[in-house]
Design a protein around this motif. Sequence first.
Motif, PDB file in Angstrom:
ATOM      1  N   PHE A   7       0.833  -1.199   0.000  1.00  0.00           N
ATOM      2  CA  PHE A   7       0.000   0.000   0.000  1.00  0.00           C
ATOM      3  C   PHE A   7       0.869   1.252   0.000  1.00  0.00           C
ATOM      4  N   PHE A   8       1.921   1.239   0.804  1.00  0.00           N
ATOM      5  CA  PHE A   8       2.836   2.372   0.894  1.00  0.00           C
ATOM      6  C   PHE A   8       3.518   2.623  -0.448  1.00  0.00           C
ATOM      7  N   VAL A   9       3.985   1.574  -1.085  1.00  0.00           N
ATOM      8  CA  VAL A   9       4.659   1.695  -2.383  1.00  0.00           C
ATOM      9  C   VAL A   9       3.686   2.245  -3.422  1.00  0.00           C
ATOM     10  N   THR A  15       1.631   9.144  -5.874  1.00  0.00           N
ATOM     11  CA  THR A  15       1.965  10.536  -5.596  1.00  0.00           C
ATOM     12  C   THR A  15       3.014  11.044  -6.578  1.00  0.00           C
ATOM     13  N   ILE A  16       4.014  10.232  -6.843  1.00  0.00           N
ATOM     14  CA  ILE A  16       5.071  10.622  -7.782  1.00  0.00           C
ATOM     15  C   ILE A  16       4.489  10.808  -9.181  1.00  0.00           C
ATOM     16  N   SER A  17       3.654   9.890  -9.610  1.00  0.00           N
ATOM     17  CA  SER A  17       3.083  10.016 -10.957  1.00  0.00           C
ATOM     18  C   SER A  17       2.161  11.235 -11.037  1.00  0.00           C
ATOM     19  N   ALA A  21       2.712  14.395 -13.517  1.00  0.00           N
ATOM     20  CA  ALA A  21       1.659  14.878 -14.411  1.00  0.00           C
ATOM     21  C   ALA A  21       1.406  16.369 -14.189  1.00  0.00           C
ATOM     22  N   LEU A  22       1.402  16.794 -12.943  1.00  0.00           N
ATOM     23  CA  LEU A  22       1.207  18.210 -12.635  1.00  0.00           C
ATOM     24  C   LEU A  22       2.350  19.056 -13.161  1.00  0.00           C
ATOM     25  N   SER A  23       3.574  18.542 -13.059  1.00  0.00           N
ATOM     26  CA  SER A  23       4.710  19.329 -13.542  1.00  0.00           C
ATOM     27  C   SER A  23       4.650  19.485 -15.061  1.00  0.00           C
TER      28      SER A  23
END
Length: 141
Positions: A7-9, A15-17, A21-23
């Motif tokens: 779940f953590f991974v 979050t990273i993806s 995408a936001l960047s």
Amino acid sequence: MKAMNSFFVKSVLGTISMLFALSISAASVQDDMSREAIAERIKPLGKHYVAGESSAAEESSGPRSGQQVYDKYCTACHTSGVMGAPKRNNAADWQPRLDQGMETVLKHAVEGFNAMPPKGTCSDCSEEEIQAAINYMTEEI
């Protein structure tokens, strides 16, 4: 514990993806923030004119011709003779007026006379444009 790590991974990867995408999205928004792009997005869709004001095109092109003034401002009354208006190129209508002299005809047109308001309906016409309209209405007499 294994389920918790999974779940953590997944959360970290999600979050990273999302940040990635936001960047990318922020970069494309930043590209559209140039002055030219902003000016293009907010430019007016059209123009409006207030009654009695002339357009920039009319102002820059110089005085209007007699026909232009007549077609836009005079035709409503001087085509049909509304309220005694002399009809265009009708000698019987115009001759008594012309016999008074062109100065008087122009003065009446500019200042208004009987049912005709000052400058007819062309509040922004110059005296030269009013004279040109009179000349146009009487050219074949």
